[in-house]
Design a protein around this motif. Sequence first.
Motif, PDB file in Angstrom:
ATOM      1  N   ASN A 286     -48.632  -1.579 -39.683  1.00 61.01           N
ATOM      2  CA  ASN A 286     -49.663  -1.151 -39.297  1.00 61.01           C
ATOM      3  C   ASN A 286     -49.697   0.269 -38.445  1.00 61.01           C
ATOM      4  O   ASN A 286     -49.025  -0.123 -37.327  1.00 61.01           O
ATOM      5  CB  ASN A 286     -50.922  -2.392 -38.855  1.00 61.01           C
ATOM      6  N   LEU A 287     -50.362   1.036 -39.081  1.00 65.46           N
ATOM      7  CA  LEU A 287     -49.916   2.565 -38.227  1.00 65.46           C
ATOM      8  C   LEU A 287     -50.948   2.461 -36.676  1.00 65.46           C
ATOM      9  O   LEU A 287     -50.335   3.233 -35.922  1.00 65.46           O
ATOM     10  CB  LEU A 287     -50.259   4.034 -38.602  1.00 65.46           C
ATOM     11  N   GLY A 288     -52.042   1.609 -37.140  1.00 61.28           N
ATOM     12  CA  GLY A 288     -52.763   1.233 -35.435  1.00 61.28           C
ATOM     13  C   GLY A 288     -53.556   2.746 -35.335  1.00 61.28           C
ATOM     14  O   GLY A 288     -54.669   3.030 -34.377  1.00 61.28           O
ATOM     15  N   ALA A 289     -53.771   3.678 -36.058  1.00 63.17           N
ATOM     16  CA  ALA A 289     -54.033   5.075 -36.076  1.00 63.17           C
ATOM     17  C   ALA A 289     -54.626   5.480 -38.099  1.00 63.17           C
ATOM     18  O   ALA A 289     -53.544   5.293 -38.474  1.00 63.17           O
ATOM     19  CB  ALA A 289     -53.696   6.013 -35.504  1.00 63.17           C
ATOM     20  N   SER A 290     -54.951   6.803 -38.013  1.00 65.10           N
ATOM     21  CA  SER A 290     -54.907   6.988 -39.352  1.00 65.10           C
ATOM     22  C   SER A 290     -54.286   8.913 -39.292  1.00 65.10           C
ATOM     23  O   SER A 290     -54.586   9.445 -38.584  1.00 65.10           O
ATOM     24  CB  SER A 290     -56.327   7.938 -39.877  1.00 65.10           C
ATOM     25  N   LYS A 291     -54.245   9.026 -40.704  1.00 63.14           N
ATOM     26  CA  LYS A 291     -53.775  10.114 -40.958  1.00 63.14           C
ATOM     27  C   LYS A 291     -54.662  11.297 -41.137  1.00 63.14           C
ATOM     28  O   LYS A 291     -54.644  12.488 -41.566  1.00 63.14           O
ATOM     29  CB  LYS A 291     -52.651  10.521 -41.447  1.00 63.14           C
ATOM     30  N   ALA A 292     -55.379  10.194 -41.885  1.00 65.49           N
ATOM     31  CA  ALA A 292     -56.699  11.236 -42.686  1.00 65.49           C
ATOM     32  C   ALA A 292     -57.401  11.948 -41.843  1.00 65.49           C
ATOM     33  O   ALA A 292     -58.497  11.575 -40.749  1.00 65.49           O
ATOM     34  CB  ALA A 292     -57.375  10.353 -43.414  1.00 65.49           C
ATOM     35  N   PRO A 293     -57.724  13.225 -41.699  1.00 63.69           N
ATOM     36  CA  PRO A 293     -58.611  13.763 -40.912  1.00 63.69           C
ATOM     37  C   PRO A 293     -60.513  13.724 -40.433  1.00 63.69           C
ATOM     38  O   PRO A 293     -61.077  13.429 -39.757  1.00 63.69           O
ATOM     39  CB  PRO A 293     -58.449  15.324 -40.609  1.00 63.69           C
ATOM     40  N   CYS A 294     -60.728  12.626 -42.130  1.00 63.19           N
ATOM     41  CA  CYS A 294     -61.528  12.209 -41.979  1.00 63.19           C
ATOM     42  C   CYS A 294     -62.310  11.175 -41.210  1.00 63.19           C
ATOM     43  O   CYS A 294     -63.294  10.504 -40.845  1.00 63.19           O
ATOM     44  CB  CYS A 294     -62.504  12.374 -43.214  1.00 63.19           C
ATOM     45  N   SER A 295     -60.921  10.492 -41.018  1.00 66.48           N
ATOM     46  CA  SER A 295     -61.194   9.135 -40.191  1.00 66.48           C
ATOM     47  C   SER A 295     -61.570   8.996 -39.232  1.00 66.48           C
ATOM     48  O   SER A 295     -61.141   9.583 -38.528  1.00 66.48           O
ATOM     49  CB  SER A 295     -59.827   8.414 -40.971  1.00 66.48           C
ATOM     50  N   ASP A 296     -61.936   8.115 -38.586  1.00 64.09           N
ATOM     51  CA  ASP A 296     -63.204   7.606 -37.005  1.00 64.09           C
ATOM     52  C   ASP A 296     -61.797   7.210 -36.339  1.00 64.09           C
ATOM     53  O   ASP A 296     -62.142   6.855 -35.365  1.00 64.09           O
ATOM     54  CB  ASP A 296     -63.639   6.093 -37.306  1.00 64.09           C
TER      55      ASP A 296
END
Length: 452
Positions: A286-296
């Motif tokens: 689990n990254l514990g965050a997102s690499k996708a700009p639109c993600s919260d």
Amino acid sequence: MKKHYFITVSVASCTSIKVDIIMKLTLLSIFLVFLSILGVFSENARFDNYRVYSIEVQSNIQLKILNELSETSDSYNFWEVPTKVGVNADLVVPPHQFAHFGEIVDKYNLTTNLIISNLQEFIENESPKRQRKEEGDMNWDDYQSLETIYEWLGFLQRDFPQFISVEDIGLSYEGRPIKVVKLSKKQNARAIFIEAQIHAREWIAGATVTYILNQLLYSTNPDVQEMALNIDWYVVPNSNPDGYEYTRTSNRNWRKTRSPVSLICYGVDPNRNFAYNWLTPDEDGNLGASKAPCSDTYAGPHPFSEKETLAIENYIAEIKDRLDVFLSFHSYAHQILYAWGHTKANVSNYEQLQAIGEAAASRLMETDGIVYDVGTTRNILYAASGISIDHAYGHHGIPITYTYEMRGSGTYGNYGFFLPPQFIIPNGVEVLQSLIGLVSKAREFGYLVNNL
Ligand SMILES: [Zn+2]
């Protein structure tokens, strides 16, 4: 005849101009109505008939499905991203997805509990006074605008010049100041740092930290007075002013900053933007965050990409040697969390952190019976990388760092991030009590003890 002809033509011409104007105005007004239906003139996001479900995540397959939903659909909105079996996930479902959501619930046997049936109505009921013009006087009967809060800080500095100082530590992306208040009654006292409202929609976090600051100045409780006397307090009442103002004017459900991050999306999750173990996966990947700009939970293009997090970081770097305790205020899981967020491993003083956290939670519970769980972010909440408390602990070596997840849903009601203002004071009272417990236990381990 000529004259008559002229008049006739003239009248005809006038009439045709009038008709033309009327037609154009009619077309324009139809167009305006059309635009306003599209929301072109009103940027205020509405959530009519949106539902909020609390979903019990009971198996890994359910977890996987919900994660897929959060990553692939921009119309579903998780208030907290589901990353763990056994932890409820609260999901906002728009009306056009009711049928689809029903299919998923049936197919994967999800146990759901409808907690809000019309989110728009709920937001409007949350704080009706918000519509009124604000007089500028600070109080804790309602959530206050940034302007009111900052004006109040100015009054504090004026009224207590001997021990209150307010400093601008940077500007937000849109140019709003980020302020830190220092309360110091003794020279070189050990210090507690609190950053609040880093997540825009978690209004209770910012309201609580100003409540606490006010109590440190005015309370007649000897325990509170003692903390104000012997500890230096550094408080950032609003760590994400752009996001906060956006929640007040445009979208109550906004979480991130407001910097443009792609052609179509705005904002970085500032509490995934700190450098220590930024975007580092846990043992389960689990990254514990997102690499996708639109993600919260977008972590940003690089650590401290956000002016807001960088301002806080630079300030902490200056004062870190004075800090024994670093706190980050959030809502709404009723938890006191310590390092780490990105791994199941324990920190070296985890026994102290657990004991101090439990002392804080137990003192908190004495007020209104609210039970806070204590543990590491990864083990009792979810995987989260690049968070402020882990950076404060891991990078700056501040020994006691906690995230407070305050009220939102419990026996007093299910409100999520939209906790009505009548809970500001009860929440503030119990969190202040918890700090008395925290300080007292921390001192047993030798922290917050002044060798003056
Ligand atoms: Zn938060």
